[in-house]
Design a protein around this motif. Structure first.
Motif, PDB file in Angstrom:
ATOM      1  N   ASP A 339       0.819  -1.203   0.000  1.00  0.00           N
ATOM      2  CA  ASP A 339       0.000   0.000   0.000  1.00  0.00           C
ATOM      3  C   ASP A 339       0.858   1.260   0.000  1.00  0.00           C
ATOM      4  N   TYR A 340       1.869   1.310   0.877  1.00  0.00           N
ATOM      5  CA  TYR A 340       2.698   2.505   0.988  1.00  0.00           C
ATOM      6  C   TYR A 340       3.543   2.737  -0.257  1.00  0.00           C
ATOM      7  N   THR A 341       4.037   1.669  -0.854  1.00  0.00           N
ATOM      8  CA  THR A 341       4.846   1.827  -2.055  1.00  0.00           C
ATOM      9  C   THR A 341       4.015   2.419  -3.184  1.00  0.00           C
ATOM     10  N   ARG A 342       2.799   1.915  -3.340  1.00  0.00           N
ATOM     11  CA  ARG A 342       1.930   2.421  -4.398  1.00  0.00           C
ATOM     12  C   ARG A 342       1.661   3.905  -4.226  1.00  0.00           C
ATOM     13  N   ARG A 343       1.387   4.327  -2.993  1.00  0.00           N
ATOM     14  CA  ARG A 343       1.089   5.730  -2.740  1.00  0.00           C
ATOM     15  C   ARG A 343       2.322   6.601  -2.943  1.00  0.00           C
ATOM     16  N   ALA A 344       3.481   6.102  -2.460  1.00  0.00           N
ATOM     17  CA  ALA A 344       4.689   6.916  -2.561  1.00  0.00           C
ATOM     18  C   ALA A 344       5.063   7.186  -4.011  1.00  0.00           C
ATOM     19  N   VAL A 345       4.888   6.190  -4.869  1.00  0.00           N
ATOM     20  CA  VAL A 345       5.253   6.361  -6.268  1.00  0.00           C
ATOM     21  C   VAL A 345       4.263   7.269  -6.979  1.00  0.00           C
ATOM     22  N   SER A 346       2.971   7.027  -6.763  1.00  0.00           N
ATOM     23  CA  SER A 346       1.962   7.754  -7.517  1.00  0.00           C
ATOM     24  C   SER A 346       1.846   9.215  -7.085  1.00  0.00           C
ATOM     25  N   GLU A 347       2.009   9.498  -5.775  1.00  0.00           N
ATOM     26  CA  GLU A 347       1.793  10.849  -5.288  1.00  0.00           C
ATOM     27  C   GLU A 347       2.812  11.846  -5.828  1.00  0.00           C
ATOM     28  N   LYS A 348       3.991  11.350  -6.195  1.00  0.00           N
ATOM     29  CA  LYS A 348       5.003  12.250  -6.754  1.00  0.00           C
ATOM     30  C   LYS A 348       4.542  12.849  -8.074  1.00  0.00           C
ATOM     31  N   GLU A 349       3.657  12.148  -8.771  1.00  0.00           N
ATOM     32  CA  GLU A 349       3.256  12.576 -10.095  1.00  0.00           C
ATOM     33  C   GLU A 349       1.911  13.307 -10.097  1.00  0.00           C
ATOM     34  N   LEU A 350       1.278  13.424  -8.955  1.00  0.00           N
ATOM     35  CA  LEU A 350      -0.047  14.029  -8.897  1.00  0.00           C
ATOM     36  C   LEU A 350       0.039  15.517  -8.586  1.00  0.00           C
ATOM     37  N   ASN A 351      -0.867  16.312  -9.198  1.00  0.00           N
ATOM     38  CA  ASN A 351      -0.960  17.725  -8.851  1.00  0.00           C
ATOM     39  C   ASN A 351      -1.870  17.878  -7.625  1.00  0.00           C
ATOM     40  N   PRO A 352      -1.961  19.092  -7.019  1.00  0.00           N
ATOM     41  CA  PRO A 352      -2.760  19.253  -5.791  1.00  0.00           C
ATOM     42  C   PRO A 352      -4.210  18.795  -5.922  1.00  0.00           C
ATOM     43  N   PHE A 353      -4.837  19.074  -7.091  1.00  0.00           N
ATOM     44  CA  PHE A 353      -6.222  18.659  -7.272  1.00  0.00           C
ATOM     45  C   PHE A 353      -6.344  17.142  -7.272  1.00  0.00           C
ATOM     46  N   GLU A 354      -5.437  16.472  -7.980  1.00  0.00           N
ATOM     47  CA  GLU A 354      -5.483  15.000  -8.032  1.00  0.00           C
ATOM     48  C   GLU A 354      -5.203  14.383  -6.672  1.00  0.00           C
ATOM     49  N   LEU A 355      -4.295  15.011  -5.909  1.00  0.00           N
ATOM     50  CA  LEU A 355      -4.011  14.505  -4.567  1.00  0.00           C
ATOM     51  C   LEU A 355      -5.243  14.591  -3.675  1.00  0.00           C
ATOM     52  N   CYS A 356      -5.945  15.717  -3.758  1.00  0.00           N
ATOM     53  CA  CYS A 356      -7.164  15.884  -2.944  1.00  0.00           C
ATOM     54  C   CYS A 356      -8.226  14.868  -3.341  1.00  0.00           C
ATOM     55  N   CYS A 357      -8.376  14.658  -4.631  1.00  0.00           N
ATOM     56  CA  CYS A 357      -9.379  13.695  -5.109  1.00  0.00           C
ATOM     57  C   CYS A 357      -9.023  12.268  -4.686  1.00  0.00           C
ATOM     58  N   GLN A 358      -7.709  11.964  -4.663  1.00  0.00           N
ATOM     59  CA  GLN A 358      -7.298  10.638  -4.219  1.00  0.00           C
ATOM     60  C   GLN A 358      -7.602  10.451  -2.731  1.00  0.00           C
ATOM     61  N   PHE A 359      -7.371  11.525  -1.949  1.00  0.00           N
ATOM     62  CA  PHE A 359      -7.635  11.445  -0.513  1.00  0.00           C
ATOM     63  C   PHE A 359      -9.131  11.349  -0.235  1.00  0.00           C
ATOM     64  N   LEU A 360      -9.928  12.163  -0.973  1.00  0.00           N
ATOM     65  CA  LEU A 360     -11.388  12.138  -0.824  1.00  0.00           C
ATOM     66  C   LEU A 360     -11.956  11.269  -1.941  1.00  0.00           C
ATOM     67  N   ALA A 361     -11.791   9.978  -1.781  1.00  0.00           N
ATOM     68  CA  ALA A 361     -12.087   9.045  -2.872  1.00  0.00           C
ATOM     69  C   ALA A 361     -13.548   9.073  -3.330  1.00  0.00           C
ATOM     70  N   ASP A 362     -14.474   9.454  -2.459  1.00  0.00           N
ATOM     71  CA  ASP A 362     -15.895   9.402  -2.789  1.00  0.00           C
ATOM     72  C   ASP A 362     -16.469  10.762  -3.200  1.00  0.00           C
ATOM     73  N   ALA A 363     -15.629  11.730  -3.504  1.00  0.00           N
ATOM     74  CA  ALA A 363     -16.117  13.061  -3.862  1.00  0.00           C
ATOM     75  C   ALA A 363     -16.902  13.032  -5.172  1.00  0.00           C
ATOM     76  N   ASP A 364     -18.076  13.702  -5.190  1.00  0.00           N
ATOM     77  CA  ASP A 364     -18.848  13.769  -6.431  1.00  0.00           C
ATOM     78  C   ASP A 364     -18.386  14.974  -7.253  1.00  0.00           C
ATOM     79  N   GLU A 365     -19.021  15.193  -8.411  1.00  0.00           N
ATOM     80  CA  GLU A 365     -18.559  16.246  -9.322  1.00  0.00           C
ATOM     81  C   GLU A 365     -18.689  17.639  -8.717  1.00  0.00           C
TER      82      GLU A 365
END
Length: 383
Positions: A339-365
């Motif tokens: 789990d931690y490896t997946r997050r560490a690799v992917s988060e480096k490539e995400l912008n602030p909006f994508e990071l927030c959406c990943q954290f709030l996985a159930d956010a609607d439009e």
């Protein structure tokens, strides 16, 4: 002059699911015994006396016994302490004038008006005067009547506030001067992220509480609190004593102790760490279930299981609790690593909006539009 430097007692702390009263009383009794043996002229506690701003009745009882026993063990010793970020400053400051007559100085509140100054306790020995400057934990908002605000009306940074507070003091460099302070001091040029912090510490976002240690150069010794791992700040004589008892699993294996400081003539200082041995160690035991069970002990233990096959959860927990009465937690290495490896690799490539959406996985439009609007506003202000 002989000085005991302690900090971060965190009386009342609970370690995950464990009440540490017995362990804390055991370590405090060791401190009392060390005081009997070494007979310090002064004992300083650099903040975080309690773990909570409103300590329990039990925590207050433990502290009361500790100070009473210290006074009995070394009746001529001067005891000085300040509030830390975990303490309630007004509570620590209570009965300040009365306790001072008993050679006990509990300073909870920093200077707050132009007329106020850092509390100074002056002691004498065969070499002359030793000045102790007792500076409790400071937030810039606490001292803005002294430091003022910047051109935009905002509070100054922690660094600027602490520098202004200390620089306004008339420190006689011909005498021996000691600072007792509870802040996050950094050696000049050191990055805050490079400092190993413990899980039991409260940290600010972006390390906004960092203070440059160049201000410590005004003092012969700085008795510091706040960092839980014993640490020097660019000098043998600017030091964090660390906690006398491990407060988190991240402190497993650390050697805890009292810093014994001997100050003779100006410039003649020596330090020594007097080790403190806990009633129970904190350990991390790693391996497959059978090898872990073979290391049964009475200490506080975090178990990290490396088994690649499924285990009977109920049976596993029962066997581990029987082998380790002080069991803190059980971790499964394979699940956590993946789990931690997946997050560490992917988060480096995400912008602030994508990071927030990943954290709030159930956010609607609609919620995503709000997130994007907030990020745009923040970025616009930053520019």
């Amino acid at each position: 002059m002989r000085i005991f430097h302690l900090s971060d007692l965190h009386i009342g702390l609970k370690l995950i699911n464990r009440d540490l009263r017995e362990d804390q009383e055991y370590i405090l009794d060791q401190i009392i015994q060390k005081a009997k043996e070494e007979v310090p002229d002064a004992i300083v506690i650099a903040g975080d006396i309690y773990d909570k701003a409103v300590p329990s009745a039990e925590a207050v009882e433990i502290f009361d016994h500790f100070i009473g026993a210290l006074r009995e063990a070394v009746p001529d010793c001067v005891i000085m302490m300040i509030s830390g970020n975990h303490d309630s400053a007004p509570r620590v400051n209570c009965f300040r004038s009365v306790l001072g007559h008993q050679k006990i100085y509990m300073i909870g509140i920093p200077p707050q008006t132009e007329e106020d100054h850092i509390e100074k306790v002056v002691l004498q020995d065969e070499y002359g005067t030793v000045n102790f400057y007792l500076l409790p934990f400071v937030k810039p908002s606490m001292v803005k009547l002294i430091t003022g605000t910047d051109e935009n009306g905002n509070n100054f940074s922690y660094n600027d506030a602490i520098h202004q507070l200390i620089e306004r003091e008339e420190i006689d460099k011909e005498q021996r001067n000691i600072l007792v302070s509870h802040q996050f001091y950094l050696s000049i040029g050191e990055n805050a992220d490079s400092v190993e912090r413990m899980d039991s510490e409260i940290r600010t976002v972006g390390n906004i509480d960092q203070v440059s240690a160049d201000i410590l150069e005004k003092f012969d010794y700085a008795a510091l609190g706040h960092i839980h791992k014993p640490m020097k700040v660019g000098s043998e004589f600017y030091r964090y004593s660390g906690t006398p008892l491990a407060c988190s699993v991240s402190e497993a294996g650390q050697r805890k102790g009292i810093i014994l400081v001997d100050i003779k003539r100006k410039g003649e200082i020596s330090t020594e760490v007097l080790p403190l041995v806990p009633l129970r160690q904190i350990k991390i035991i790693k391996g497959d279930l059978e090898s872990v069970l073979g290391q049964a002990c009475q200490d506080y233990v975090t178990v990290v299981l490396t088994d690649k096959v499924d285990l009977d959860v109920i049976d596993m927990q029962d066997r581990l609790r029987l082998a380790f009465p002080g069991l803190l937690e059980i971790r499964r290495e394979t699940v956590r690593q993946a789990d931690y490896t997946r997050r560490a690799v992917s988060e480096k490539e995400l912008n602030p909006f994508e990071l927030c959406c990943q954290f709030l996985a159930d956010a609607d439009e609609e919620e995503k539009e709000i997130i994007q609007d907030v990020i745009n506003t923040v970025q616009g202000v930053a520019k």
